[in-house]
Scaffold this active site. Sequence first.
Site, PDB file in Angstrom:
ATOM      1  N   HIS A 157      57.435  17.552  31.589  1.00  0.00           N
ATOM      2  CA  HIS A 157      56.317  17.715  32.252  1.00  0.00           C
ATOM      3  C   HIS A 157      55.282  17.107  31.191  1.00  0.00           C
ATOM      4  O   HIS A 157      55.541  16.780  30.052  1.00  0.00           O
ATOM      5  CB  HIS A 157      55.841  19.250  32.373  1.00  0.00           C
ATOM      6  CG  HIS A 157      56.330  19.759  33.542  1.00  0.00           C
ATOM      7  ND1 HIS A 157      57.737  20.206  33.740  1.00  0.00           N
ATOM      8  CD2 HIS A 157      56.010  19.844  34.895  1.00  0.00           C
ATOM      9  CE1 HIS A 157      58.014  20.755  34.710  1.00  0.00           C
ATOM     10  NE2 HIS A 157      56.948  20.229  35.682  1.00  0.00           N
ATOM     11  N   LYS A 161      50.911  21.128  29.745  1.00  0.00           N
ATOM     12  CA  LYS A 161      51.596  22.293  30.251  1.00  0.00           C
ATOM     13  C   LYS A 161      51.865  23.056  29.261  1.00  0.00           C
ATOM     14  O   LYS A 161      51.917  22.902  28.232  1.00  0.00           O
ATOM     15  CB  LYS A 161      52.903  21.662  30.851  1.00  0.00           C
ATOM     16  CG  LYS A 161      53.468  22.862  31.596  1.00  0.00           C
ATOM     17  CD  LYS A 161      54.419  22.630  32.577  1.00  0.00           C
ATOM     18  CE  LYS A 161      55.408  23.783  33.227  1.00  0.00           C
ATOM     19  NZ  LYS A 161      54.371  24.473  34.166  1.00  0.00           N
TER      20      LYS A 161
HETATM   21  P1  NAD Z   1      44.886  23.519  34.856  1.00  0.00           P
HETATM   22  O1  NAD Z   1      44.859  24.408  33.303  1.00  0.00           O
HETATM   23  O2  NAD Z   1      44.483  22.100  34.861  1.00  0.00           O
HETATM   24  O3  NAD Z   1      44.033  24.322  35.881  1.00  0.00           O
HETATM   25  C1  NAD Z   1      43.851  26.034  35.882  1.00  0.00           C
HETATM   26  C2  NAD Z   1      42.603  26.205  36.262  1.00  0.00           C
HETATM   27  O4  NAD Z   1      42.580  27.694  36.528  1.00  0.00           O
HETATM   28  C3  NAD Z   1      41.340  26.072  35.218  1.00  0.00           C
HETATM   29  O5  NAD Z   1      40.612  25.081  35.726  1.00  0.00           O
HETATM   30  C4  NAD Z   1      41.020  27.382  34.685  1.00  0.00           C
HETATM   31  O6  NAD Z   1      39.750  27.317  34.387  1.00  0.00           O
HETATM   32  C5  NAD Z   1      41.137  28.053  36.038  1.00  0.00           C
HETATM   33  N1  NAD Z   1      41.346  29.362  35.856  1.00  0.00           N
HETATM   34  C6  NAD Z   1      41.959  30.141  34.845  1.00  0.00           C
HETATM   35  N2  NAD Z   1      41.797  31.520  35.013  1.00  0.00           N
HETATM   36  C7  NAD Z   1      40.726  31.755  36.170  1.00  0.00           C
HETATM   37  C8  NAD Z   1      40.103  32.670  36.701  1.00  0.00           C
HETATM   38  N3  NAD Z   1      40.335  33.982  36.038  1.00  0.00           N
HETATM   39  N4  NAD Z   1      39.469  32.435  37.830  1.00  0.00           N
HETATM   40  C9  NAD Z   1      39.465  31.253  38.116  1.00  0.00           C
HETATM   41  N5  NAD Z   1      39.697  30.064  37.606  1.00  0.00           N
HETATM   42  C10 NAD Z   1      40.544  30.328  36.501  1.00  0.00           C
HETATM   43  O7  NAD Z   1      46.390  23.775  35.175  1.00  0.00           O
HETATM   44  P2  NAD Z   1      47.149  23.079  36.262  1.00  0.00           P
HETATM   45  O8  NAD Z   1      47.946  21.834  35.792  1.00  0.00           O
HETATM   46  O9  NAD Z   1      46.316  22.703  37.275  1.00  0.00           O
HETATM   47  O10 NAD Z   1      48.228  24.091  36.866  1.00  0.00           O
HETATM   48  C11 NAD Z   1      48.023  25.504  37.280  1.00  0.00           C
HETATM   49  C12 NAD Z   1      49.239  26.273  37.398  1.00  0.00           C
HETATM   50  O11 NAD Z   1      49.740  25.725  38.484  1.00  0.00           O
HETATM   51  C13 NAD Z   1      50.003  26.256  36.280  1.00  0.00           C
HETATM   52  O12 NAD Z   1      50.963  27.733  36.182  1.00  0.00           O
HETATM   53  C14 NAD Z   1      51.108  25.360  36.644  1.00  0.00           C
HETATM   54  O13 NAD Z   1      52.443  25.528  35.922  1.00  0.00           O
HETATM   55  C15 NAD Z   1      51.362  25.528  38.101  1.00  0.00           C
HETATM   56  N6  NAD Z   1      51.702  24.586  39.122  1.00  0.00           N
HETATM   57  C16 NAD Z   1      52.774  25.063  40.042  1.00  0.00           C
HETATM   58  C17 NAD Z   1      52.935  24.123  41.027  1.00  0.00           C
HETATM   59  C18 NAD Z   1      53.919  24.377  42.089  1.00  0.00           C
HETATM   60  O14 NAD Z   1      54.344  23.701  42.832  1.00  0.00           O
HETATM   61  N7  NAD Z   1      53.953  25.975  42.181  1.00  0.00           N
HETATM   62  C19 NAD Z   1      52.891  22.702  40.685  1.00  0.00           C
HETATM   63  C20 NAD Z   1      52.049  22.218  39.593  1.00  0.00           C
HETATM   64  C21 NAD Z   1      51.535  23.326  38.821  1.00  0.00           C
END
Ligand code: NAD
Length: 271
Positions: A157, A161
């Site tokens: 990744h 991440k």
């Molecule tokens: P990122 O860090 O870019 O985004 C996460 C966002 O959540 C940030 O903007 C952060 O400020 C916000 N956040 C955190 N705590 C919060 C709260 N209490 N209230 C509101 N907002 C809050 O991360 P990302 O790359 O977008 O990934 C996010 C998650 O999704 C990770 O856990 C990642 O592994 C997961 N993901 C899952 C899949 C899937 O298909 N299931 C695919 C991609 C990413």
Amino acid sequence: MADMRLVVVGAAGRMGRMLVKTVHETPGTALAAAVEREGSPFIGKDAGDLAGTGNLGIPVTNDVAAAFAEADGVIDFTAPAATAAFARAAAAAGIVHVVGTTGLTDSDLAVLAEAGRTTRIVQSGNMSLGVNLLTALVRRVAATLGPEFDIEVLEMHHRMKVDAPSGTALMLGEAAAEGRAVGLREHAVRVRDGHTGARRAGDIGFATLRGGSVIGEHTVVFAGDGERIELTHKADDRALFARGALRAALWARERPAGLYTMSDVLGIAAL
Ligand code: NAD
């Protein structure tokens, strides 16, 4: 039926921006609100401007209760502690909760299970059709080959991440363990370093690579004496996960309360 009104939480994140854009572009869904954590520099900015759709007239807020009160569902790709809190709030509001967040602990998962008693939750470490099919294939291959084939799960990744192994790698490891009718916890080797000794029969190993802008690549290796099978999935675009999450939300809208997976949504749970 009226459009499904969705809140995107974590709306300024990598997935959050993609979700805002996808909700805006998907027939049958409408953006109800965009939520970010308290103290985020993006509070008050327009969600559409952040997502690149142009102004949508929806400023990012941290008022979760007000956002959920006006919605039919919430799409959540944030962080584990946030997701547990959103599960309680979504259950209280009686709205669909789609959880893509990875790195959830057992206690976070227990909160989701509890919330699933009163509302509809879809949780998956990977929302793509391809990975969910791959998971079914891994289960089948592991059951067919037996323990004389060593299983290793390799993933790469992007450099930002924060959790490892990835939620998808763990899903694939779980599928391999299920295929062998063993528990992953007892057989997982998540890190190797130093003089580890020879590989233990029946172990399911994980290897993690991080770098650049890679969206997500996973390979499950079945290594036997003199032959090797490798099953690989490569994600080229985050839109894949966003589209899967919206499909899950629309599917869950019509379902009774429960904690569901993406395999349920895609109808491949029994494969
Ligand atoms: P990122 O860090 O870019 O985004 C996460 C966002 O959540 C940030 O903007 C952060 O400020 C916000 N956040 C955190 N705590 C919060 C709260 N209490 N209230 C509101 N907002 C809050 O991360 P990302 O790359 O977008 O990934 C996010 C998650 O999704 C990770 O856990 C990642 O592994 C997961 N993901 C899952 C899949 C899937 O298909 N299931 C695919 C991609 C990413």
